[in-house]
Every structure is written in structure tokens, then in C-alpha cells.
Write a protein that holds these residues in place. Structure first.
Motif, PDB file in Angstrom:
ATOM      1  N   THR A  14       0.851  -1.183   0.000  1.00  0.00           N
ATOM      2  CA  THR A  14       0.000   0.000   0.000  1.00  0.00           C
ATOM      3  C   THR A  14       0.886   1.231   0.000  1.00  0.00           C
ATOM      4  O   THR A  14       1.806   1.343   0.804  1.00  0.00           O
ATOM      5  N   LYS A  68       0.958   5.572  -0.313  1.00  0.00           N
ATOM      6  CA  LYS A  68       0.254   6.849  -0.281  1.00  0.00           C
ATOM      7  C   LYS A  68       0.725   7.664  -1.474  1.00  0.00           C
ATOM      8  O   LYS A  68       1.930   7.832  -1.682  1.00  0.00           O
ATOM      9  N   GLU A  81       4.868   7.525  -1.197  1.00  0.00           N
ATOM     10  CA  GLU A  81       5.620   7.038  -0.037  1.00  0.00           C
ATOM     11  C   GLU A  81       4.895   5.829   0.530  1.00  0.00           C
ATOM     12  O   GLU A  81       3.704   5.627   0.281  1.00  0.00           O
ATOM     13  N   ALA A  82       5.619   5.014   1.274  1.00  0.00           N
ATOM     14  CA  ALA A  82       5.008   3.847   1.900  1.00  0.00           C
ATOM     15  C   ALA A  82       3.904   4.308   2.843  1.00  0.00           C
ATOM     16  O   ALA A  82       4.079   5.271   3.579  1.00  0.00           O
ATOM     17  N   ALA A  83       2.769   3.634   2.774  1.00  0.00           N
ATOM     18  CA  ALA A  83       1.657   3.979   3.660  1.00  0.00           C
ATOM     19  C   ALA A  83       1.943   3.457   5.059  1.00  0.00           C
ATOM     20  O   ALA A  83       2.545   2.397   5.232  1.00  0.00           O
ATOM     21  N   ALA A  84       1.504   4.210   6.040  1.00  0.00           N
ATOM     22  CA  ALA A  84       1.717   3.819   7.440  1.00  0.00           C
ATOM     23  C   ALA A  84       0.770   2.710   7.847  1.00  0.00           C
ATOM     24  O   ALA A  84      -0.278   2.555   7.321  1.00  0.00           O
ATOM     25  N   ARG A 140      -4.311   6.665  -2.453  1.00  0.00           N
ATOM     26  CA  ARG A 140      -3.512   5.466  -2.258  1.00  0.00           C
ATOM     27  C   ARG A 140      -3.577   4.528  -3.454  1.00  0.00           C
ATOM     28  O   ARG A 140      -4.488   4.592  -4.277  1.00  0.00           O
TER      29      ARG A 140
END
Length: 67
Positions: free
Chosen positions: A3, A5, A64-67, A40
Motif C-alpha cells: 500500500t 500513499k 511514499e510507503a503507507a503507514a 492510495r
């Protein structure tokens, strides 16, 4: 699943460009979701996160990598 963002997608054309770009990343077996509303992208497979991020950035969007 990966996933990510994504910011900067403003229309259906943007979503289509991102979908096409991430679908071409080696290891992506399926693009689950590309949503400008949720900001996303979700993909399945064994692709490297860095490769997915790079493909999105090459299309001109922030990722960016999703949290």
C-alpha cells in the motif's frame, strides 16, 4: 500486498496513468486499487516497494510507503 500513499492525482486520467505504471512493475500480479479520493495505491505480488514508488514518481506524483 503493498500500500502506497500517493499525492497529486486529481482526475481519472491520473489514476489510469498510475495504474498502468504500477502494473508494469516486475512482480506486481494485480493492481487492487488506485484511488485519488483515498490518495492510495494497493497492489498484490512480490514487487519491491522501491520499484513501485519509483514507477509512480516517474509519472510525476509523490509517493511514499503507507503507514
Amino acid at each position: 500486498m503493498i500500500t502506497v500513499k500517493v499525492t497529486g492525482m486529481t482526475c481519472g486520467h491520473c489514476e489510469g496513468a498510475v495504474q498502468k505504471a504500477v502494473a508494469a512493475v516486475p512482480g506486481v500480479t494485480r493492481v487492487v486499487e488506485v484511488s485519488r479520493e483515498k490518495q492510495r495505491v494497493v497492489v498484490e505480488g512480490n514487487a519491491e516497494l522501491g520499484a513501485v514508488l519509483a514507477a509512480i514518481k516517474e509519472e510525476g506524483y509523490e509517493a511514499e510507503a503507507a503507514a
